[in-house]
Each structure stands twice: as C-alpha cells, then as structure tokens.
Design a protein around this motif. Sequence first.
Motif, PDB file in Angstrom:
ATOM      1  N   GLY A  55       0.902  -1.113   0.068  1.00  0.00           N
ATOM      2  CA  GLY A  55       0.154   0.044   0.133  1.00  0.00           C
ATOM      3  C   GLY A  55       0.996   1.298   0.042  1.00  0.00           C
ATOM      4  O   GLY A  55       2.127   1.252   0.270  1.00  0.00           O
ATOM      5  N   LYS A  56       0.343   2.387  -0.235  1.00  0.00           N
ATOM      6  CA  LYS A  56       0.892   3.756  -0.366  1.00  0.00           C
ATOM      7  C   LYS A  56       1.559   4.040   0.963  1.00  0.00           C
ATOM      8  O   LYS A  56       2.384   5.083   0.676  1.00  0.00           O
ATOM      9  N   TYR A  57       0.967   3.588   1.952  1.00  0.00           N
ATOM     10  CA  TYR A  57       1.497   4.304   3.226  1.00  0.00           C
ATOM     11  C   TYR A  57       2.368   3.405   3.875  1.00  0.00           C
ATOM     12  O   TYR A  57       2.607   3.312   5.321  1.00  0.00           O
ATOM     13  N   GLU A  58       3.155   2.691   3.338  1.00  0.00           N
ATOM     14  CA  GLU A  58       3.945   1.285   3.996  1.00  0.00           C
ATOM     15  C   GLU A  58       5.355   1.965   4.571  1.00  0.00           C
ATOM     16  O   GLU A  58       5.741   1.310   5.358  1.00  0.00           O
ATOM     17  N   HIS A  59       5.600   3.123   4.273  1.00  0.00           N
ATOM     18  CA  HIS A  59       6.834   3.806   4.418  1.00  0.00           C
ATOM     19  C   HIS A  59       6.593   5.348   4.363  1.00  0.00           C
ATOM     20  O   HIS A  59       6.191   5.700   3.392  1.00  0.00           O
ATOM     21  N   GLY A  60       6.927   5.998   5.471  1.00  0.00           N
ATOM     22  CA  GLY A  60       7.102   7.425   5.307  1.00  0.00           C
ATOM     23  C   GLY A  60       6.837   7.901   6.680  1.00  0.00           C
ATOM     24  O   GLY A  60       6.884   7.410   7.710  1.00  0.00           O
ATOM     25  N   ALA A  61       6.544   9.253   6.586  1.00  0.00           N
ATOM     26  CA  ALA A  61       6.365  10.345   7.907  1.00  0.00           C
ATOM     27  C   ALA A  61       4.857  10.553   7.909  1.00  0.00           C
ATOM     28  O   ALA A  61       4.287  11.083   7.100  1.00  0.00           O
ATOM     29  N   PHE A 120      -9.746  23.194  18.482  1.00  0.00           N
ATOM     30  CA  PHE A 120     -10.489  22.379  19.781  1.00  0.00           C
ATOM     31  C   PHE A 120     -11.666  22.497  19.598  1.00  0.00           C
ATOM     32  O   PHE A 120     -12.362  23.494  19.442  1.00  0.00           O
ATOM     33  N   LEU A 121     -12.507  21.288  19.744  1.00  0.00           N
ATOM     34  CA  LEU A 121     -14.059  21.307  19.884  1.00  0.00           C
ATOM     35  C   LEU A 121     -14.611  21.515  18.526  1.00  0.00           C
ATOM     36  O   LEU A 121     -15.842  21.534  18.500  1.00  0.00           O
ATOM     37  N   SER A 122     -13.815  21.411  17.397  1.00  0.00           N
ATOM     38  CA  SER A 122     -14.417  21.511  16.100  1.00  0.00           C
ATOM     39  C   SER A 122     -14.381  20.092  15.468  1.00  0.00           C
ATOM     40  O   SER A 122     -14.837  20.063  14.231  1.00  0.00           O
ATOM     41  N   GLY A 123     -13.812  19.230  15.818  1.00  0.00           N
ATOM     42  CA  GLY A 123     -13.465  17.744  15.114  1.00  0.00           C
ATOM     43  C   GLY A 123     -12.788  17.873  13.965  1.00  0.00           C
ATOM     44  O   GLY A 123     -13.041  17.029  12.907  1.00  0.00           O
ATOM     45  N   THR A 124     -11.816  18.741  13.837  1.00  0.00           N
ATOM     46  CA  THR A 124     -11.226  18.861  12.614  1.00  0.00           C
ATOM     47  C   THR A 124      -9.739  18.370  12.661  1.00  0.00           C
ATOM     48  O   THR A 124      -8.848  18.642  12.025  1.00  0.00           O
ATOM     49  N   GLY A 125      -9.433  17.253  13.499  1.00  0.00           N
ATOM     50  CA  GLY A 125      -8.307  16.771  13.677  1.00  0.00           C
ATOM     51  C   GLY A 125      -7.809  15.900  12.425  1.00  0.00           C
ATOM     52  O   GLY A 125      -8.889  15.267  11.818  1.00  0.00           O
ATOM     53  N   THR A 126      -6.613  15.867  11.865  1.00  0.00           N
ATOM     54  CA  THR A 126      -6.192  15.040  10.823  1.00  0.00           C
ATOM     55  C   THR A 126      -5.111  14.405  10.850  1.00  0.00           C
ATOM     56  O   THR A 126      -4.111  14.499  11.847  1.00  0.00           O
ATOM     57  N   ILE A 127      -4.461  13.550   9.696  1.00  0.00           N
ATOM     58  CA  ILE A 127      -3.496  12.868   9.517  1.00  0.00           C
ATOM     59  C   ILE A 127      -2.746  13.500   8.218  1.00  0.00           C
ATOM     60  O   ILE A 127      -3.429  13.405   7.279  1.00  0.00           O
ATOM     61  N   THR A 128      -1.534  14.055   8.284  1.00  0.00           N
ATOM     62  CA  THR A 128      -0.774  14.412   6.925  1.00  0.00           C
ATOM     63  C   THR A 128       0.169  13.374   6.752  1.00  0.00           C
ATOM     64  O   THR A 128       0.834  12.922   7.724  1.00  0.00           O
ATOM     65  N   TYR A 129       0.386  12.978   5.609  1.00  0.00           N
ATOM     66  CA  TYR A 129       1.274  11.885   5.386  1.00  0.00           C
ATOM     67  C   TYR A 129       2.402  12.358   4.339  1.00  0.00           C
ATOM     68  O   TYR A 129       2.083  13.099   3.052  1.00  0.00           O
ATOM     69  N   TYR A 130       3.632  12.300   4.570  1.00  0.00           N
ATOM     70  CA  TYR A 130       4.849  12.868   3.593  1.00  0.00           C
ATOM     71  C   TYR A 130       5.540  11.558   3.277  1.00  0.00           C
ATOM     72  O   TYR A 130       6.088  10.765   4.206  1.00  0.00           O
ATOM     73  N   ASN A 131       5.781  11.486   1.690  1.00  0.00           N
ATOM     74  CA  ASN A 131       6.616  10.218   1.372  1.00  0.00           C
ATOM     75  C   ASN A 131       8.035  10.966   1.115  1.00  0.00           C
ATOM     76  O   ASN A 131       8.231  11.845   0.179  1.00  0.00           O
ATOM     77  N   GLU A 132       9.111  10.654   1.960  1.00  0.00           N
ATOM     78  CA  GLU A 132      10.300  11.217   1.978  1.00  0.00           C
ATOM     79  C   GLU A 132      10.975  11.026   0.728  1.00  0.00           C
ATOM     80  O   GLU A 132      11.880  11.597  -0.030  1.00  0.00           O
ATOM     81  N   PHE A 155       4.651  13.427  15.580  1.00  0.00           N
ATOM     82  CA  PHE A 155       5.191  12.621  14.394  1.00  0.00           C
ATOM     83  C   PHE A 155       5.369  11.279  14.681  1.00  0.00           C
ATOM     84  O   PHE A 155       5.778  10.765  15.729  1.00  0.00           O
ATOM     85  N   VAL A 156       5.001  10.638  13.619  1.00  0.00           N
ATOM     86  CA  VAL A 156       5.121   9.059  13.752  1.00  0.00           C
ATOM     87  C   VAL A 156       5.889   8.604  12.440  1.00  0.00           C
ATOM     88  O   VAL A 156       5.537   9.047  11.213  1.00  0.00           O
ATOM     89  N   PHE A 157       6.849   7.868  12.538  1.00  0.00           N
ATOM     90  CA  PHE A 157       7.743   7.428  11.273  1.00  0.00           C
ATOM     91  C   PHE A 157       7.659   6.029  11.066  1.00  0.00           C
ATOM     92  O   PHE A 157       7.664   5.080  12.118  1.00  0.00           O
ATOM     93  N   ARG A 158       7.424   5.674  10.014  1.00  0.00           N
ATOM     94  CA  ARG A 158       7.474   4.306   9.645  1.00  0.00           C
ATOM     95  C   ARG A 158       8.266   3.762   8.306  1.00  0.00           C
ATOM     96  O   ARG A 158       8.430   4.194   7.340  1.00  0.00           O
TER      97      ARG A 158
END
Length: 347
Positions: free
Chosen positions: A26-32, A40-52, A344-347
């Motif tokens: 899959g496309k998210y097997e490696h990256g940051a 706050f209180l808006s429910g707009t939290g997200t995850i950004t993916y960067y393929n180094e 930040f989470v790295f994989r």
Amino acid sequence: MRRIFAVLFVAVSLWACNDDDDKPQGKYEHGAFVLNEGKFLSGTGTITYYNETADTLQQNIFRNAAGQYAGDVVQSMIFHDDKAYIVVNGDNKVEIANANTFERLGSITDDQIIQPRYMEVVDNKGYLTVQGPYDDNYNLVDSYVLVIDLSNNTVTKKIPTEEGIENIVYVGNKLFVGASGYSSNHNVGVIDPSNNTLVDNIELDGVPVGMVVDNNNKLWVLANGDADAKLYRINPSTFEKEQTINLGTSVDTDLAITPDKSGLIYSASGSFYKISTSATTASTTPLFSAEEIITQYAMNVDPDNGEIWIGDALNYSSEGKVYIYTSDGKLKKTFTAGISPTNFVFR
C-alpha cells in the motif's frame, strides 16, 4: 509433462503470493505521519502523510465514520499488526485503520476512555493512558491505564495511576508511564504487564514529560521543573536513577533520540540541544536555533536519517507548518500540515 509444468507454475505462484503477503503493501507502507489535533472542539483533527523518498505530500489521509475528519484532537498513533491505532483525545476513542491503505476498520470505545493520550502494545494487548475526568475546579481526579484486548477491541482492566499521565514506554519487560506538561505529578509509574498492576513509582524532581530508550536499553526521562529541567537515566530492571543531568533551564516537553540511540535531542526557548547518552553535564551550546518557528508544538527525530522534525501550531486555528532540519541543524524543508501539528510518527 504439461501437467507437471502446470503444477510447478501454480506452486511457484502461490509461494510468491505468500511471500508478498508477508510484506507491507500500500501507499502508506513507509514514510512520515503528522498528527494534527485540529481546532479544539471542532472535530477537525487530521493526519498528514509525507513520502520522503518521492517528496510527495498528502493531507487528511484518514477519515472517521462521518467521512470528513479523523476527529476532535488527534493526539497520537501507533502501528501494530498492519493496523494503525489513532488516539483521538477529544472524542474519547481510538480509531483503527489499515496501516497500508488507511481505510477505516472501526474504533475502540468505552465509557472509561476519557481524555486518552498514548498507547503501547505488549502481547496483543493495548495499554492506553487515560487522563480521566476533571472535578469542578478543573483538576484531574482519576487517571489510569486501560488494558485493551486487541483481538476483540474490548477493555479488560483499569490500572489506577498518578494523575495527569501521558507518555508510555515499554522496556525491560515493564511499562513506564510519564505525565503531561500540565500535570503536577513528579512520578514515573511502573506497570508489570504480566499481571497488569502498578508495581512502583519512581520519584523525580520535576514532571516527567518525555521518555526514550537508548542503545543500552536504559530509559531516559526528561523532567521539567519550574525553573530548571533534568535528564534522568533509569535502569528499567532495578528502577534506579543511575544518572542525573541538570539542564539549567526550563525546557519544552518533547524528548527525542538519534537513530543510533546514543544522542538525546531536546529544546528550550527555540534552541535545540544534543547531548550524548554518555555525558554527565549538559551542553551550553545549542545544535541550532529555529527563529522561524512561531509556536513550537511538536518535535521528533526521523529514525532513518536523524533529521529533526518540528511542528509549528502558529495560532492553533489555521493550518500549521512542519520544519525539517538536517541532523546537524540546517533547515532542509518546510510544508503545510493540518491545524496544530502535535506529533510525528515514522514508519
């Protein structure tokens, strides 16, 4: 003869498929991955993916059941068994995604999940730090770690701890639990996962806001005080504080470690410091200063190349920025993330 070749072809094909199935796909097997709290209180939290490798950026890669955002206050994430467990603090749940496609698989909910923070996994059991409810004076009154059976995503036990817990690290067959920067808790809790009990509290001079494990399998804890902070090296078997380094200043709450696990990175007032795990005194000369950052909100080190990642929350309501510095402190890249990049989470 054709039948023999046909059988051989099928056998080889099946072997190849099984071999490929054991690898991340899959496309998210490696990256940051950038965890963005959202407004706050808006429910707009997200995850950004960067393929180094490809130098490509993708916003909002995971959406909850409503289909728009990951939720309210996306706090942290951990990968386990080709699943991503996303801790959503404001929504009091843990979202589950396919780690390689980020397709939503479901969520973990329970009445006891109140302000969850971080999760660690041991033997297919999730250990979720929970700050718990506030009293009428806005004081935390019941913090704990929840044990979750990841085979069916149900809570099986509550382990009471000191108030305001946050970080959790597994080393030496024990779980060590730190605290948030808003807590007055000066203890590192020790949990034995073999019987799911709190077996000790290691008292420090300051709030244990950051924890990492070095190349000798020793636990390092960054404890922040009112005027100065300290770094502690703790033996995870004896719980002894083997080394204490006075940093001489109040610091930010993040502690990171270099790829070879022999160097610690921390920051104070926009300056970033590196100290060897064999040092006995703190450095007075910063590795670099990040004057371009307005509101530092996250810091971590890429375990592949040692690059230092910093999240800038700006004003907490508009899209934040991510700054990437080389291991020797030179600015390499900047990109826009979601609102309030917090982890930040790295994989």
